[in-house]
Write an enzyme that holds these catalytic residues in place. Structure first.
Site, PDB file in Angstrom:
ATOM      1  N   TYR A   1     -26.016  29.180  10.376  1.00 59.46           N
ATOM      2  CA  TYR A   1     -25.016  28.508   9.533  1.00 59.46           C
ATOM      3  C   TYR A   1     -25.145  26.989   9.493  1.00 59.46           C
ATOM      4  CZ  TYR A   1     -22.906  33.134   9.714  1.00 59.46           C
ATOM      5  OH  TYR A   1     -22.689  34.479   9.609  1.00 59.46           O
TER       6      TYR A   1
ATOM      7  N   ALA B   1     -16.815  38.081   7.566  1.00 59.76           N
ATOM      8  CA  ALA B   1     -17.040  39.455   8.048  1.00 59.76           C
ATOM      9  C   ALA B   1     -16.229  40.491   7.273  1.00 59.76           C
ATOM     10  CB  ALA B   1     -16.710  39.537   9.535  1.00 59.76           C
TER      11      ALA B   1
ATOM     12  N   ARG C   1     -24.420  44.305   7.177  1.00 60.29           N
ATOM     13  CA  ARG C   1     -24.049  43.250   6.220  1.00 60.29           C
ATOM     14  C   ARG C   1     -24.549  43.552   4.799  1.00 60.29           C
ATOM     15  NH1 ARG C   1     -22.273  39.062   9.764  1.00 60.29           N
ATOM     16  NH2 ARG C   1     -23.348  39.314  11.742  1.00 60.29           N
TER      17      ARG C   1
ATOM     18  N   HIS D   1     -21.509  33.211   0.081  1.00 65.68           N
ATOM     19  CA  HIS D   1     -21.921  33.249   1.488  1.00 65.68           C
ATOM     20  C   HIS D   1     -22.877  32.100   1.754  1.00 65.68           C
ATOM     21  CE1 HIS D   1     -20.118  37.154   1.939  1.00 65.68           C
ATOM     22  NE2 HIS D   1     -20.716  37.516   0.822  1.00 65.68           N
TER      23      HIS D   1
ATOM     24  N   GLU E   1     -18.039  35.545  -5.385  1.00 65.37           N
ATOM     25  CA  GLU E   1     -18.287  35.789  -3.958  1.00 65.37           C
ATOM     26  C   GLU E   1     -19.300  34.757  -3.455  1.00 65.37           C
ATOM     27  OE1 GLU E   1     -20.563  39.380  -3.276  1.00 65.37           O
ATOM     28  OE2 GLU E   1     -19.992  39.455  -1.158  1.00 65.37           O
TER      29      GLU E   1
ATOM     30  N   ASN F   1     -15.295  33.331   0.228  1.00 63.62           N
ATOM     31  CA  ASN F   1     -16.208  33.711   1.304  1.00 63.62           C
ATOM     32  C   ASN F   1     -15.346  34.480   2.298  1.00 63.62           C
ATOM     33  OD1 ASN F   1     -17.952  34.085   3.382  1.00 63.62           O
ATOM     34  ND2 ASN F   1     -18.692  31.969   3.468  1.00 63.62           N
TER      35      ASN F   1
ATOM     36  N   ASP G   1      -9.276  45.668  -3.208  1.00 59.47           N
ATOM     37  CA  ASP G   1      -8.151  46.114  -4.045  1.00 59.47           C
ATOM     38  C   ASP G   1      -7.329  44.931  -4.562  1.00 59.47           C
ATOM     39  OD1 ASP G   1      -8.867  48.734  -3.683  1.00 59.47           O
ATOM     40  OD2 ASP G   1      -7.246  49.231  -2.288  1.00 59.47           O
TER      41      ASP G   1
ATOM     42  N   ARG H   1     -20.943  27.421  15.530  1.00 60.46           N
ATOM     43  CA  ARG H   1     -21.176  28.859  15.430  1.00 60.46           C
ATOM     44  C   ARG H   1     -22.606  29.142  14.934  1.00 60.46           C
ATOM     45  NH1 ARG H   1     -19.052  32.568  10.454  1.00 60.46           N
ATOM     46  NH2 ARG H   1     -19.677  34.528  11.399  1.00 60.46           N
TER      47      ARG H   1
ATOM     48  N   SER I   1     -25.093  32.177   4.284  1.00 58.63           N
ATOM     49  CA  SER I   1     -26.356  32.856   4.587  1.00 58.63           C
ATOM     50  C   SER I   1     -26.640  33.891   3.501  1.00 58.63           C
ATOM     51  CB  SER I   1     -26.256  33.534   5.959  1.00 58.63           C
ATOM     52  OG  SER I   1     -25.321  34.591   5.906  1.00 58.63           O
TER      53      SER I   1
ATOM     54  N   HIS J   1     -17.640  42.875   4.525  1.00 55.37           N
ATOM     55  CA  HIS J   1     -18.340  44.121   4.811  1.00 55.37           C
ATOM     56  C   HIS J   1     -17.423  45.262   5.234  1.00 55.37           C
ATOM     57  CE1 HIS J   1     -21.467  41.167   4.643  1.00 55.37           C
ATOM     58  NE2 HIS J   1     -21.042  40.572   5.740  1.00 55.37           N
TER      59      HIS J   1
ATOM     60  N   PRO K   1     -12.770  34.601   8.286  1.00 52.94           N
ATOM     61  CA  PRO K   1     -12.826  34.447   9.734  1.00 52.94           C
ATOM     62  C   PRO K   1     -14.082  33.775  10.266  1.00 52.94           C
ATOM     63  CG  PRO K   1     -13.135  36.734   9.097  1.00 52.94           C
ATOM     64  CD  PRO K   1     -12.677  36.003   7.874  1.00 52.94           C
ATOM     65  N   ASN K   2     -13.835  32.931  11.231  1.00 54.17           N
ATOM     66  CA  ASN K   2     -14.873  32.216  12.006  1.00 54.17           C
ATOM     67  C   ASN K   2     -15.539  31.069  11.253  1.00 54.17           C
ATOM     68  OD1 ASN K   2     -14.618  33.939  14.362  1.00 54.17           O
ATOM     69  ND2 ASN K   2     -15.571  35.530  13.121  1.00 54.17           N
TER      70      ASN K   2
ATOM     71  N   ARG L   1     -29.953  40.240   6.576  1.00 52.65           N
ATOM     72  CA  ARG L   1     -29.619  40.185   8.000  1.00 52.65           C
ATOM     73  C   ARG L   1     -29.409  41.607   8.530  1.00 52.65           C
ATOM     74  NH1 ARG L   1     -24.961  35.917   8.508  1.00 52.65           N
ATOM     75  NH2 ARG L   1     -25.242  36.452  10.713  1.00 52.65           N
TER      76      ARG L   1
HETATM   77  C1  DQA Z   1     -20.974  34.908   5.860  1.00 58.92           C
HETATM   78  C2  DQA Z   1     -21.857  36.134   6.073  1.00 58.92           C
HETATM   79  C3  DQA Z   1     -21.084  37.247   6.762  1.00 58.92           C
HETATM   80  O1  DQA Z   1     -21.937  38.373   6.952  1.00 58.92           O
HETATM   81  C4  DQA Z   1     -20.581  36.787   8.114  1.00 58.92           C
HETATM   82  O2  DQA Z   1     -19.794  37.790   8.705  1.00 58.92           O
HETATM   83  C5  DQA Z   1     -19.857  35.496   8.046  1.00 58.92           C
HETATM   84  C6  DQA Z   1     -20.338  34.444   7.157  1.00 58.92           C
HETATM   85  C7  DQA Z   1     -21.764  33.724   5.284  1.00 58.92           C
HETATM   86  O3  DQA Z   1     -21.128  32.798   4.775  1.00 58.92           O
HETATM   87  O4  DQA Z   1     -22.985  33.704   5.348  1.00 58.92           O
HETATM   88  O5  DQA Z   1     -18.923  35.265   8.800  1.00 58.92           O
HETATM   89  O6  DQA Z   1     -19.964  35.252   4.933  1.00 58.92           O
END
Ligand code: DQA
Length: 140
Positions: free
Chosen positions: A22, A76, A110, A99, A97, A73, A86, A17, A101, A79, A9-10, A106
């Site tokens: 980012y 959110a 997180r 990210h 995994e 990735n 699962d 954003r 950031s 977390h 998401p996002n 942070r």
């Molecule tokens: C993220 C880090 C997450 O904590 C955050 O909710 C994101 C982006 C990152 O790529 O740094 O949406 O996954």
């Protein structure tokens, strides 16, 4: 090697954003970057993005027999999502995994990752390069 890259998401809003966290590069630029790195490494990638947790679960399940590895990735949902945790366990697909950031530096909320302990590696804190690190790890 065929790798599925899932962005949660996002991440479609990259570029607008929270640019201080980012960066100013867009989601389209991220897709192009991942494609370029994959080509250099000689691996096949499919890159997808969704804002919906259940869709991520469906896509993880789709890895079974169709992809050799997953770069995730979960944004959110990293977390919060026991369902994603699962699904990775159920499918037993190699998972990295990712990210952009460094979430652990942070907000306190997180610091928990439901992906971390079912992933073979976490690549974070290096912007787009985090994805390159993940692909290099899987390709090596
Ligand atoms: C993220 C880090 C997450 O904590 C955050 O909710 C994101 C982006 C990152 O790529 O740094 O949406 O996954």
């Amino acid at each position: 090697m065929k790798i599925l890259v899932i962005n949660g998401p996002n991440l479609n809003l990259l570029g607008v954003r929270e640019p201080a966290i980012y960066g100013r590069q867009t989601y389209a630029e991220l897709e192009a970057f991942i494609g370029k790195v994959a080509k250099e490494l000689g691996v096949e990638v499919e890159v997808r993005q969704t804002n919906h947790e259940g869709v991520i679960v469906d896509w993880i399940q789709e890895c079974r027999g169709r992809f050799d590895a997953l770069v995730l990735n979960a944004a959110a949902y990293t977390h919060t999502s026991v369902a994603i945790h699962d699904a990775i366990k159920a499918v037993e697909v190699r998972t990295v995994e990712v990210h952009l950031s460094e979430p652990k530096n942070r907000d306190d909320f997180r610091r928990v990752s439901f992906v971390e302990d079912v992933a073979e590696r976490t690549c974070s804190g290096r912007g787009f390069e985090s994805y390159a690190d993940a692909l290099r790890h899987l390709a090596s």
